[in-house]
Design an enzyme around this catalytic site. Structure first.
Site, PDB file in Angstrom:
ATOM      1  N   GLY A 163      12.920  62.129  43.628  1.00 23.05           N
ATOM      2  CA  GLY A 163      14.052  62.405  42.591  1.00 23.05           C
ATOM      3  C   GLY A 163      15.053  61.268  42.339  1.00 23.05           C
TER       4      GLY A 163
ATOM      5  N   GLU B 207      12.349  53.721  51.851  1.00 27.82           N
ATOM      6  CA  GLU B 207      12.265  52.573  51.222  1.00 27.82           C
ATOM      7  C   GLU B 207      13.475  51.665  51.360  1.00 27.82           C
ATOM      8  OE1 GLU B 207      12.910  53.396  46.950  1.00 27.82           O
ATOM      9  OE2 GLU B 207      14.478  54.801  47.272  1.00 27.82           O
TER      10      GLU B 207
ATOM     11  N   TYR C 240      22.085  46.328  37.830  1.00 30.08           N
ATOM     12  CA  TYR C 240      22.879  47.288  37.473  1.00 30.08           C
ATOM     13  C   TYR C 240      24.022  46.788  36.539  1.00 30.08           C
ATOM     14  CZ  TYR C 240      21.017  50.728  40.653  1.00 30.08           C
ATOM     15  OH  TYR C 240      19.986  51.502  41.444  1.00 30.08           O
TER      16      TYR C 240
ATOM     17  N   ASP D  32      10.548  58.824  52.027  1.00 26.74           N
ATOM     18  CA  ASP D  32      11.612  59.101  50.896  1.00 26.74           C
ATOM     19  C   ASP D  32      11.457  58.595  49.720  1.00 26.74           C
ATOM     20  OD1 ASP D  32      12.324  56.483  51.368  1.00 26.74           O
ATOM     21  OD2 ASP D  32      14.428  56.874  51.957  1.00 26.74           O
TER      22      ASP D  32
END
Length: 214
Positions: A11, A35, A47, A86
Site C-alpha cells: 500500500g 523493509e 523527497y 511489510d
C-alpha cells in the site's frame, strides 16, 4: 499442495503496512520482515528533488530488498518457517515507473528482472488503501522527518499507481489471494475489533489455500 506462509503487505506510504505486519506476526507467530527505509541515505534528498535523486534512491532500495529476500529464503522459507513482510519487492517497479526518466528506467528494469527472477513469491497479499486525506494524516502522525517534504500530489499519484498495480496483480496471479483493507473505514491500531476482523480473514485464507505454518 501445502505451502509455507509467505504474506506480503502493500500500500502507499504511511498507510500502516509495518504496524499491521507487526501485529499479524505476533498473532500467527510468523517471522517479521521489515523493509529498509530510513537507512536509505538518498531518501531525504529524493523527497526534496525527485528528478535528481530518483535513480540512486531506487537502486538502494532494490539492492537491499534483494538481499533481504535472499536471506529470508535461506533462513526461513527453505526451512519451512513462515514469514510476513511489510512490502513486496515488485513495489520497486511502481516507484521506478513514476520517478525515473525513460533511459534510466530501462536500465533499472533490466537490473530488476535479473535480480528478482528467482526470488520467492508471496502466497498471500494484503493491500491497504485509503484516501489522500487519511494517508496525509497518518504520515503526519508518525512524524518521520524525511517524509515531511513529500508533496500531496506525489502521494495522490502514488495511491493511484498502487490501485492500478493491485488490479493488474490480481489478473496476473489469480492463484494468490489478495485481502483488500480500506484504511478510511478500518483502524487496526486503535480498534481491536478491526484487527480481529483482519486476523480472521487472514486465517480463513491460510486454511482455504492450504497454507500452513510449521
Amino acid at each position: 499442495m501445502t505451502e509455507v506462509p509467505f504474506i506480503a503487505i502493500e500500500g502507499p506510504i504511511g498507510i500502516g503496512k509495518t504496524s499491521l505486519a507487526k501485529k499479524l506476526s505476533v498473532h500467527f507467530n510468523f517471522h517479521l520482515l521489515r523493509e529498509i527505509v530510513e537507512e536509505n541515505p538518498f531518501l531525504g534528498k529524493f523527497y526534496n528533488d525527485i528528478d535528481e535523486w530518483s535513480f540512486q534512491t531506487e537502486m538502494f532500495f532494490l539492492c537491499n530488498r534483494y538481499k533481504q529476500l535472499e536471506d529470508i529464503e535461506k533462513k526461513y522459507l527453505d526451512k519451512n518457517r513462515a514469514v510476513i513482510a511489510d512490502y513486496h519487492i515488485s513495489k520497486n517497479m511502481i516507484f521506478a515507473k513514476r520517478t525515473l526518466q525513460d533511459d534510466k528506467f530501462k536500465k533499472y528494469e533490466q537490473i530488476y528482472h535479473i535480480l528478482t527472477k528467482d526470488m520467492p513469491v508471496p502466497n498471500m497479499m494484503i493491500y491497504l488503501h485509503a484516501s489522500l486525506d487519511t494517508i496525509l494524516k497518518r504520515i503526519r502522525m508518525r512524524g518521520r522527518d524525511i517524509e515531511q517534504n513529500i508533496k500531496p500530489s506525489y502521494l495522490a499519484q502514488l495511491a493511484k499507481d498502487y490501485e492500478d498495480y493491485m488490479n493488474e496483480f490480481e489478473v496476473l496471479h489469480p492463484d494468490i489471494p489478495v485481502i483488500r483493507i480500506n484504511g478510511d473505514e478500518t483502524d487496526f491500531v486503535k480498534h481491536q475489533d478491526d484487527l480481529d476482523t483482519i486476523i480472521q480473514h487472514v486465517g480463513r485464507q491460510l486454511n482455504n489455500h492450504q497454507v500452513i505454518s510449521k
